[in-house]
Each structure stands twice: as structure tokens, then as C-alpha cells.
Design an enzyme around this catalytic site. Sequence first.
Site, PDB file in Angstrom:
ATOM      1  N   SER A 190      15.858  20.148 -56.320  1.00 36.00           N
ATOM      2  CA  SER A 190      16.962  21.100 -56.209  1.00 36.00           C
ATOM      3  C   SER A 190      17.066  21.625 -54.781  1.00 36.00           C
ATOM      4  O   SER A 190      16.133  21.486 -53.979  1.00 36.00           O
ATOM      5  CB  SER A 190      16.693  22.267 -57.159  1.00 36.00           C
ATOM      6  OG  SER A 190      17.641  23.295 -56.983  1.00 36.00           O
ATOM      7  N   SER A 191      18.203  22.242 -54.496  1.00 34.77           N
ATOM      8  CA  SER A 191      18.353  22.958 -53.220  1.00 34.77           C
ATOM      9  C   SER A 191      18.460  24.465 -53.435  1.00 34.77           C
ATOM     10  O   SER A 191      18.697  25.215 -52.478  1.00 34.77           O
ATOM     11  CB  SER A 191      19.619  22.483 -52.494  1.00 34.77           C
ATOM     12  OG  SER A 191      19.560  21.102 -52.262  1.00 34.77           O
ATOM     13  N   ASN A 204      24.978  22.436 -62.592  1.00 28.35           N
ATOM     14  CA  ASN A 204      25.222  21.481 -61.510  1.00 28.35           C
ATOM     15  C   ASN A 204      26.687  21.442 -61.120  1.00 28.35           C
ATOM     16  O   ASN A 204      27.246  22.482 -60.839  1.00 28.35           O
ATOM     17  CB  ASN A 204      24.659  20.097 -61.817  1.00 28.35           C
ATOM     18  CG  ASN A 204      24.503  19.270 -60.547  1.00 28.35           C
ATOM     19  OD1 ASN A 204      24.370  19.825 -59.463  1.00 28.35           O
ATOM     20  ND2 ASN A 204      24.521  17.960 -60.657  1.00 28.35           N
ATOM     21  N   GLN A 250      22.563  17.913 -64.544  1.00 29.08           N
ATOM     22  CA  GLN A 250      21.525  18.078 -63.516  1.00 29.08           C
ATOM     23  C   GLN A 250      20.800  16.772 -63.209  1.00 29.08           C
ATOM     24  O   GLN A 250      20.149  16.661 -62.163  1.00 29.08           O
ATOM     25  CB  GLN A 250      20.506  19.116 -63.996  1.00 29.08           C
ATOM     26  CG  GLN A 250      20.007  20.039 -62.924  1.00 29.08           C
ATOM     27  CD  GLN A 250      21.060  21.003 -62.448  1.00 29.08           C
ATOM     28  OE1 GLN A 250      21.532  20.894 -61.323  1.00 29.08           O
ATOM     29  NE2 GLN A 250      21.450  21.927 -63.298  1.00 29.08           N
ATOM     30  N   THR A 309      26.684  26.109 -59.718  1.00 26.29           N
ATOM     31  CA  THR A 309      25.575  27.013 -59.533  1.00 26.29           C
ATOM     32  C   THR A 309      26.055  28.432 -59.288  1.00 26.29           C
ATOM     33  O   THR A 309      27.161  28.644 -58.806  1.00 26.29           O
ATOM     34  CB  THR A 309      24.758  26.553 -58.312  1.00 26.29           C
ATOM     35  OG1 THR A 309      24.454  25.218 -58.524  1.00 26.29           O
ATOM     36  CG2 THR A 309      23.545  27.392 -58.098  1.00 26.29           C
ATOM     37  N   GLY A 348      26.230  25.909 -54.214  1.00 32.58           N
ATOM     38  CA  GLY A 348      26.784  25.022 -53.188  1.00 32.58           C
ATOM     39  C   GLY A 348      25.967  23.768 -52.953  1.00 32.58           C
ATOM     40  O   GLY A 348      26.154  23.100 -51.937  1.00 32.58           O
ATOM     41  N   GLY A 349      25.055  23.450 -53.880  1.00 35.55           N
ATOM     42  CA  GLY A 349      24.272  22.217 -53.740  1.00 35.55           C
ATOM     43  C   GLY A 349      23.549  22.200 -52.407  1.00 35.55           C
ATOM     44  O   GLY A 349      22.869  23.162 -52.028  1.00 35.55           O
ATOM     45  N   ASP A 381      20.905  15.194 -59.822  1.00 37.09           N
ATOM     46  CA  ASP A 381      20.090  15.648 -58.685  1.00 37.09           C
ATOM     47  C   ASP A 381      18.880  14.736 -58.446  1.00 37.09           C
ATOM     48  O   ASP A 381      18.192  14.867 -57.437  1.00 37.09           O
ATOM     49  CB  ASP A 381      19.620  17.090 -58.890  1.00 37.09           C
ATOM     50  CG  ASP A 381      20.680  18.099 -58.440  1.00 37.09           C
ATOM     51  OD1 ASP A 381      21.659  17.683 -57.811  1.00 37.09           O
ATOM     52  OD2 ASP A 381      20.519  19.299 -58.722  1.00 37.09           O
TER      53      ASP A 381
END
Length: 597
Positions: A472-473, A421, A440, A401, A494-495, A443
Site C-alpha cells: 500500500s501507499s 481502492n 485491493q 481511499t 490518492g494511491g 495493489d
Amino acid sequence: MAERTVWWRTGWRVAPVAALALAVLASGSCTAPPRAATSPRPIAERSTDATRVVRARRGAVAAAAPEASRAGAEVLAAGGNAFDAVVAAVFAMSVTRPDETGIGGGGFVLWHHAADGTQGALDGREVAPSAAHRDMYLDAAGQPTAESLDGPRAAGVPGLVALLARVHQGRGRLPWARLLQPAIRLAEEGFVVGPTLAKELEGRREVLARYPESAALFLPGGRPWQVGEWLRQPNLAATLRALAEGGPEAFYTGPIAEELSRACRAAGGLITPEDLAGYRVVEREPLRAEYRGSRVISFPPPSSGGALLIQMLNVMSGWDLQAWGWGSPRHLHALAETMRRAYADRSEHMGDPDHVPVPVEWLTSRERAEAIRSSIDLARATPSDRVKPGAPPAAPESPHTAHISVMDVEGNAVGLTHTINTGVGSGFVAGATGVLLNNQMDDFAAAPGAQNAFGLVQGEKNSIAPHKRPLSSMTPTLVLDEGGRVYLVLGSPGGSHIITAVLQVLSNVVDYGMDLDLATSVPRIHHQWWMEPPEPDRIEADPDLDPEAIRSLIGLGHVVRTEGLEVVGEVQGIQRLGDGEMLAVSDPRSEGQPAGY
Ligand code: DON
């Protein structure tokens, strides 16, 4: 069962940040920001690399790739506005950071239009192909496989090109084709491979070697590109040129779409020409909250970022953080306990709002925040097995990301987080298009309760279904002062670490009066209820967190890990200072360099 990659990047990497934070113990009452910090903060002590902070008067771009920031700043200097600049920067970055992002991925944009004071959220997240199904990543024994991460079956239908076109449409000032020029040049003429890209290519070598186009592009002579080598991507350059000439439609219909789908399906993937032709960006209503006199605007579902950020700020608003002191054991403990509970709610209640009901109002309500706050023991850690997701009212509400921040002299502001991702995405380059596809689909929850590559436990609401968007974050966030002017644009890769990184940088500015440079540099922590084993109930902390504070956290019952971890986000942000100057900052944990004009 094939081994699953756990980290979104291979290994720990953080630029050494000088010991700096302990002097930042601001005091006094909470008033509306931005305020001056009250402690001496000699820049020489905290900036290990002067290129990661830029002061500008007419516009600024902060991206995790110098070429991207420069592309954006060039466009500003050529008469473009923030909307133009972000498009040029993202396209450039999609060429130079294929470990993190690319036009085979997706993203979210949050924008503020200064002329009329409006904001909007555009969702360019990948969608599950029409042939996707709930159990597609489970083996015969019902265990998750590596297919959600490696190879073409891991890819959702890419949304980034359509997203950039929507950002530009009706808002940008320069022609679309002009905005692709820096990216075309970088793909055609090449760029110098940086350390993270080289490391990721090495880490994903085995997956890349499975696919001839991936190997030809990223493993020349069987060996991954090394730092300092010159990488050209002629196929990607041709694709970008076609997009410059034909517009975004050239990605979703016609020869590029046909080749992308052909190559993907020939290797076992699911993306059809109809999936591409049917891709749509969704306009969403941003989430809004008030935090200590500032207006916080962030991204709604299918991101969990905005809702969790606001939930955590609501919890924190009940505490006098300034009186506790930045970095004090109480501050860090309260943060970790807040994070733990927010991520528990995420696991149960969040998913794509177009497919499942997401109780956003409840998640971001004062009542929920008060319930969380009153469940926190400020003298003792609550083990995660005693923390459960909350229960919303019975009646459901209606239903690797990169982040780039841009501000211009007119007061427009854009935050755009984009990704393929985990590092190098799926590792699959789609035939002659030169497009590296995302992974992705990881996720989603492979099965309810299964953890994804970020260790996030995910529930039924985030199960796989055709055309659904994975939770998603990503947390592009704007902070406005009482006059409605944006004074902070923030975001991070950073997820799962994204939300807590944005939270802490925002709080460092608003609660402690730090400037963005310091706010980004000081050590951060992360807790997400459960992580992957061993020690799944743990705080992750930057290694330069004060050892005394770590000892105190352990004394309060926490497990704290500082070694062998991923970085705690890599924030790219811009702060508008009182005199109108813009302070653009790339996190010292990243390779980023901002650019100004
Ligand atoms: O949408 C998400 O939350 C993740 N796919 C983001 C991935 C990420 O941040 C990896 N960063 N380099």
C-alpha cells in the site's frame, strides 16, 4: 485483453485555489517547529470555501465527507475520545462515500495515547483469499487483465470492521453500538449524493451494470445517482445494525459472512467463509524518525508510505530548504528527484513483511539517504531510465481511499486511512449484505514489472500469494514536538500520490512554518519514477503551480504535466497550535469539511 482503468478516479478535479503561494518564501535558520510563518498570508486569498477549515478547542475531526466529520464531532461532544470519534467517522463515511471506502475495504490506523505517551500501528489491510495465486490476473498471453479491478475476483478479504473494533477495544470510552448510530441513520434514512460519488458511479457504470445488486443500488432505473439525489442503502443499514448488536464478529462469521461469501463466489469471486473467519488485524511497530527537531511517526509495511516518507525526509534534511525558498525551481527539482529515487526503491524492495523480507532499516537509514542525495544533480533532471533501485546490504533484515484525522482535548490523536481502492472499488455489491467489495488485489503486482492502476511498477516481493497483504501507499502520519505532544496528524487518499502529498504538507509546516491551512492549499508536485504512458517519466503538478517555476523545471530537463491529471492527494489533517487550539483542515482538492467541538 480487457481495457484496464488507469486512474483511481475518473478525470481531474481540484477546487480552484487562489494564487497564493508566492508570498511564502520564508527565510532564517531551521529550528524546531512549530514556528510562525514569516510572510503575510491573507486567509481570504487562499480559502475558496470557509467550511474546509475549522478551529476547535476540545476536539476536531477532518474527513473527506461532512457527515463523517460531524459524526465524529458528535461523539466527542457526547463524551467520547479520539478513538471513539474516529470509529464513528469511518463508519459514517463508509456509507456516504462508497466511491472511496466502505466496510468492504480495509485500512491502517496510527494512534497516539496521550496519557502514557505511547503510539501504535494497526494493520487492517485486506488479505488475498486462500484460493488466490500468483498469476490469477494474467491472460493466456501473460498480459494483465481487468479482473484485478472489476468484479468480485478483485476483492481481498475485508479488514475495516475488524480494524475499527481493535481501535475501539480498550481505548474508546463510548459503547461500540453508539458509534455505529450515525452510519445506520445515514444508510437507513439516506444522504445527498455528492459530486465525486456521482462522477465515479458514471465512470464505473458498465461494471456496476454487470451485477444485479450493484445495479439495483447504484443505477436505479439504469441511470447512476446524480448530484443532489437522495441515496438510501437499506441492506447496508441492516448489516450495520447487525454489527452494532453483534459486534465485529457478526461481519466475519454467521449469516452476513455466509451471504457475503456466497454472493462473491456465485459471481466468480474467491472469498470463502473460512477466509472471513480467519481474518486478523495485525499490530505493527510504527516507523519513527527525527526531522529538524520533530519526531515523525508513520506506518510500516505492508504500507510503503512510512518508509518512503522517512527516506525522503532524510534526503531533504541535508538541504537548507528555507534558504532555497518555497516553490523555487531548486526546491521543486530537488523534491522531484528525491521522489523519483524513493519510488524506484519501493518497486524492488517492498511487500508484505509477513511474507517477504523488507529492508526497512536500510530504506530509512541515513546512509541510504546520503547515497540518494549525492546521486542527485541539482542542476539537471536524471532520466528515470538511469535511476535504479538501490541495493541493500546482502544480509536481509528480519523479516478510491479516505483519511480521517482526529485529535481530542486530552491530546490523543488518531490517523486512519481506509479504502476500497479505486473509484467504487470492485463495483460488486455482495448480495443482500449491501456491502460493496474492494478491488485491493490490484495493489499487488499482476506480474513483476507490471504497473497497477496508479501506474506503480511493482516487483517480485509484491507478487500475489494466499493470505498476503498487497503493498500500500497509505501514510497515516503523526508529528510530535520535543515534548512528545502530537502537533500534526496527516493522511490522504490518492494511491501513489499519498506519500508525496503527506511529504509536502509536512515539509511545508516544518520547513516553511506554514499553518496547516496554507500548507495544504499550496500547489504540490508528484514524481514516482515511472507512471503510465504517455510520458511515463514526468512530474505531475497542480495546475496553479507558478508557470515560471514550471518553465524552470522544463529547463532542468523535466517533463511537467498539469492538465488532465488526478489530484495530487487530498490531505485531511489537524494541527495543534501553540495555544492548544486545533486547526482542522480538509484539502481544497477534496469534498471534505472538518468539524470541531
Ligand atoms: O493502498 C493503497 O495504496 C491504495 N489502494 C490506495 C487507494 C487510494 O488512495 C484511492 N483513493 N481514493
